[in-house]
Motif scaffolding. Sequence first.
Motif, PDB file in Angstrom:
ATOM      1  N   TRP A   1      46.098  30.585  41.394  1.00  0.00           N
ATOM      2  CA  TRP A   1      46.719  31.295  40.524  1.00  0.00           C
ATOM      3  C   TRP A   1      46.139  32.623  40.647  1.00  0.00           C
ATOM      4  CZ3 TRP A   1      44.234  33.258  36.456  1.00  0.00           C
ATOM      5  CH2 TRP A   1      43.395  32.079  35.326  1.00  0.00           C
ATOM      6  N   GLU A   2      47.043  33.497  40.412  1.00  0.00           N
ATOM      7  CA  GLU A   2      46.466  35.092  39.849  1.00  0.00           C
ATOM      8  C   GLU A   2      47.618  35.420  38.394  1.00  0.00           C
ATOM      9  OE1 GLU A   2      48.198  38.447  43.150  1.00  0.00           O
ATOM     10  OE2 GLU A   2      47.183  36.559  43.196  1.00  0.00           O
ATOM     11  N   GLU A   3      46.866  36.391  37.737  1.00  0.00           N
ATOM     12  CA  GLU A   3      47.295  36.397  36.557  1.00  0.00           C
ATOM     13  C   GLU A   3      47.470  37.811  36.660  1.00  0.00           C
ATOM     14  OE1 GLU A   3      49.832  36.576  32.983  1.00  0.00           O
ATOM     15  OE2 GLU A   3      49.932  35.178  34.747  1.00  0.00           O
ATOM     16  N   PRO A   4      48.269  39.315  36.871  1.00  0.00           N
ATOM     17  CA  PRO A   4      48.091  40.185  36.339  1.00  0.00           C
ATOM     18  C   PRO A   4      48.128  40.743  34.504  1.00  0.00           C
ATOM     19  CG  PRO A   4      50.134  39.911  37.587  1.00  0.00           C
ATOM     20  CD  PRO A   4      49.629  38.611  36.979  1.00  0.00           C
ATOM     21  N   ILE A   5      47.101  41.351  34.036  1.00  0.00           N
ATOM     22  CA  ILE A   5      47.482  42.576  32.571  1.00  0.00           C
ATOM     23  C   ILE A   5      47.281  42.990  32.446  1.00  0.00           C
ATOM     24  CG2 ILE A   5      45.959  40.014  32.688  1.00  0.00           C
ATOM     25  CD1 ILE A   5      43.356  41.731  32.033  1.00  0.00           C
ATOM     26  N   GLY A   6      47.656  43.510  33.519  1.00  0.00           N
ATOM     27  CA  GLY A   6      47.582  45.692  33.398  1.00  0.00           C
ATOM     28  C   GLY A   6      46.381  46.356  33.341  1.00  0.00           C
ATOM     29  N   SER A   7      45.339  46.101  33.448  1.00  0.00           N
ATOM     30  CA  SER A   7      44.759  46.663  32.914  1.00  0.00           C
ATOM     31  C   SER A   7      42.846  46.299  33.728  1.00  0.00           C
ATOM     32  CB  SER A   7      44.035  46.821  31.638  1.00  0.00           C
ATOM     33  OG  SER A   7      42.490  47.742  30.670  1.00  0.00           O
ATOM     34  N   PRO A   8      42.497  47.325  34.254  1.00  0.00           N
ATOM     35  CA  PRO A   8      41.376  46.921  34.600  1.00  0.00           C
ATOM     36  C   PRO A   8      40.009  45.705  34.536  1.00  0.00           C
ATOM     37  CG  PRO A   8      41.110  49.034  34.705  1.00  0.00           C
ATOM     38  CD  PRO A   8      42.201  49.033  34.044  1.00  0.00           C
ATOM     39  N   ILE A   9      39.324  45.193  35.143  1.00  0.00           N
ATOM     40  CA  ILE A   9      38.631  44.065  34.605  1.00  0.00           C
ATOM     41  C   ILE A   9      37.051  43.930  35.126  1.00  0.00           C
ATOM     42  CG2 ILE A   9      37.984  41.359  34.917  1.00  0.00           C
ATOM     43  CD1 ILE A   9      41.269  41.112  34.777  1.00  0.00           C
ATOM     44  N   VAL A  10      36.618  44.242  33.831  1.00  0.00           N
ATOM     45  CA  VAL A  10      34.933  45.129  34.697  1.00  0.00           C
ATOM     46  C   VAL A  10      34.235  43.524  34.374  1.00  0.00           C
ATOM     47  CG1 VAL A  10      33.076  46.339  33.855  1.00  0.00           C
ATOM     48  CG2 VAL A  10      35.254  47.118  34.398  1.00  0.00           C
ATOM     49  N   GLY A  11      33.903  43.028  33.429  1.00  0.00           N
ATOM     50  CA  GLY A  11      33.316  41.291  32.491  1.00  0.00           C
ATOM     51  C   GLY A  11      34.300  40.245  33.178  1.00  0.00           C
ATOM     52  N   GLY A  12      32.897  39.552  33.479  1.00  0.00           N
ATOM     53  CA  GLY A  12      33.947  38.170  34.319  1.00  0.00           C
ATOM     54  C   GLY A  12      34.634  37.301  32.805  1.00  0.00           C
ATOM     55  N   PRO A  13      35.200  35.901  33.546  1.00  0.00           N
ATOM     56  CA  PRO A  13      35.972  35.293  32.895  1.00  0.00           C
ATOM     57  C   PRO A  13      34.792  34.338  32.172  1.00  0.00           C
ATOM     58  CG  PRO A  13      36.169  35.010  34.951  1.00  0.00           C
ATOM     59  CD  PRO A  13      35.882  36.476  34.806  1.00  0.00           C
ATOM     60  N   THR A  14      35.318  33.369  31.274  1.00  0.00           N
ATOM     61  CA  THR A  14      34.765  32.446  30.690  1.00  0.00           C
ATOM     62  C   THR A  14      35.307  31.401  30.768  1.00  0.00           C
ATOM     63  OG1 THR A  14      33.177  34.129  29.825  1.00  0.00           O
ATOM     64  CG2 THR A  14      33.401  32.062  29.044  1.00  0.00           C
ATOM     65  N   LEU A  15      35.356  30.342  30.681  1.00  0.00           N
ATOM     66  CA  LEU A  15      35.782  29.206  30.342  1.00  0.00           C
ATOM     67  C   LEU A  15      35.351  28.111  29.568  1.00  0.00           C
ATOM     68  CD1 LEU A  15      36.782  29.574  33.535  1.00  0.00           C
ATOM     69  CD2 LEU A  15      37.401  26.913  33.354  1.00  0.00           C
ATOM     70  N   ALA A  16      36.875  28.301  28.128  1.00  0.00           N
ATOM     71  CA  ALA A  16      35.722  27.369  27.050  1.00  0.00           C
ATOM     72  C   ALA A  16      36.942  25.667  27.596  1.00  0.00           C
ATOM     73  CB  ALA A  16      37.105  27.693  25.755  1.00  0.00           C
ATOM     74  N   GLY A  17      36.830  24.885  28.227  1.00  0.00           N
ATOM     75  CA  GLY A  17      37.404  23.799  28.237  1.00  0.00           C
ATOM     76  C   GLY A  17      37.849  24.156  28.653  1.00  0.00           C
ATOM     77  N   ASP A  18      39.719  23.962  29.175  1.00  0.00           N
ATOM     78  CA  ASP A  18      40.571  24.826  30.158  1.00  0.00           C
ATOM     79  C   ASP A  18      40.815  26.671  29.929  1.00  0.00           C
ATOM     80  OD1 ASP A  18      40.100  22.140  31.641  1.00  0.00           O
ATOM     81  OD2 ASP A  18      41.918  21.677  30.998  1.00  0.00           O
ATOM     82  N   ILE A  19      40.753  26.339  28.790  1.00  0.00           N
ATOM     83  CA  ILE A  19      41.343  28.178  28.453  1.00  0.00           C
ATOM     84  C   ILE A  19      40.372  29.221  28.836  1.00  0.00           C
ATOM     85  CG2 ILE A  19      41.466  29.639  26.496  1.00  0.00           C
ATOM     86  CD1 ILE A  19      41.481  27.454  24.971  1.00  0.00           C
ATOM     87  N   VAL A  20      40.783  29.641  29.842  1.00  0.00           N
ATOM     88  CA  VAL A  20      40.193  31.523  30.332  1.00  0.00           C
ATOM     89  C   VAL A  20      40.405  32.731  29.638  1.00  0.00           C
ATOM     90  CG1 VAL A  20      40.012  32.424  32.276  1.00  0.00           C
ATOM     91  CG2 VAL A  20      40.705  30.170  32.396  1.00  0.00           C
ATOM     92  N   LEU A  21      39.175  33.015  28.997  1.00  0.00           N
ATOM     93  CA  LEU A  21      38.766  33.679  28.414  1.00  0.00           C
ATOM     94  C   LEU A  21      38.492  34.996  29.204  1.00  0.00           C
ATOM     95  CD1 LEU A  21      36.907  32.079  25.161  1.00  0.00           C
ATOM     96  CD2 LEU A  21      38.994  33.328  25.662  1.00  0.00           C
ATOM     97  N   VAL A  22      38.985  36.122  28.591  1.00  0.00           N
ATOM     98  CA  VAL A  22      38.680  37.713  29.970  1.00  0.00           C
ATOM     99  C   VAL A  22      38.437  38.713  28.850  1.00  0.00           C
ATOM    100  CG1 VAL A  22      40.625  38.201  30.548  1.00  0.00           C
ATOM    101  CG2 VAL A  22      38.356  39.106  31.706  1.00  0.00           C
ATOM    102  N   GLY A  23      38.087  39.742  29.566  1.00  0.00           N
ATOM    103  CA  GLY A  23      38.430  41.095  28.266  1.00  0.00           C
ATOM    104  C   GLY A  23      38.170  42.136  29.830  1.00  0.00           C
ATOM    105  N   ALA A  24      39.355  43.298  28.767  1.00  0.00           N
ATOM    106  CA  ALA A  24      39.828  44.230  29.756  1.00  0.00           C
ATOM    107  C   ALA A  24      39.546  45.749  29.417  1.00  0.00           C
ATOM    108  CB  ALA A  24      41.521  44.338  29.940  1.00  0.00           C
ATOM    109  N   ASP A  25      40.214  46.124  29.999  1.00  0.00           N
ATOM    110  CA  ASP A  25      39.736  47.882  29.572  1.00  0.00           C
ATOM    111  C   ASP A  25      40.505  48.473  28.457  1.00  0.00           C
ATOM    112  OD1 ASP A  25      37.882  49.896  31.382  1.00  0.00           O
ATOM    113  OD2 ASP A  25      39.421  51.104  31.646  1.00  0.00           O
TER     114      ASP A  25
END
Length: 309
Positions: A107-131
């Motif tokens: 899958w892919e999910e546009p969030i509309g802002s550059p992603i610099v850091g990598g994602p993290t998984l907490a169980g099945d939840i995907v966590l990520v920070g953005a610009d």
Amino acid sequence: MTKKFILTVLPLLLVALAGCAGRIATPEAWSGGVADQSAVYIGSREGDFRALDIESGETVQRFTLTGDDDSLKGIYGTPVLRDGSLYFGGYNGVLYANFTPNLDKKWEEPIGSPIVGGPTLAGDIVLVGADNGKVYAFDQEADDQQRWSVSERWTFQTGNKVWSSPIAADGVVYATSLDKNLYALSLEDGSKLWNFSTNGAIASTPAYDEGTVYFGSFDSVFYAVNASDGTLLWKFDGAGSWYWGAPLVHGGYVYAPSLDGKLYALDKRTGALRWSLTTEGPIVGSPAVIFDMIAIGSEKKKEPQNLSG
């Protein structure tokens, strides 16, 4: 994991450590890498994600990021590999999940802002920070036909860019921001539990160990904070420059890499300096334990260090 396997992957990981020292406006360099028994998976600033043969290092699969603007296609954060799926973010503002080994899209999910850091998984939840200063949490699920989709669980707005990777432990998400704060958020709904303020921007991904969160800041101070309430446990102010790379907690020590070119080995309970290693350039990546050695890359040289100091 065999000795041969580790020695094959290590040079690639060390090369990926050098990169964006001294630049606050725009990130640079390749992402870190992850590996399974057949391939090393790594992103590039040219905007593609590659699977490299574990023996030869040759590219065996390639996935190109979507979008028309090539300047926004870099991959800078370290991907996550779990259960045959790779998760990574693009500077084009899209969060990706691909299947291994062929890098087919999950899958892919546009969030509309550059992603610099990598994602993290907490169980099945995907966590990520953005610009845009937001921390995102996404749920992922498959239908009866094994077609995957994602839905936004929550977002949390910080006061500046989020260039680090969030981490999660015991139902709490810990995220740093260039707004000079470390945040503790509820994994369930993203509500703020507490924040800890420093005197500088924070681009370093934090580390968690036994109820303590460790991280460094652009104020050249390294902090240990109580994970339950955000109170300061200790701080180390002996570095000569900023902290960019994530710390490593191993045994009784926390290893803190600094842009002053030194790796600091600190007592994880008191913050006392046990030893330091001086390299020939700024350290922007994170240390790794290889057998009984600490491996760290600087801008000019790869440095191994015995764990005994």
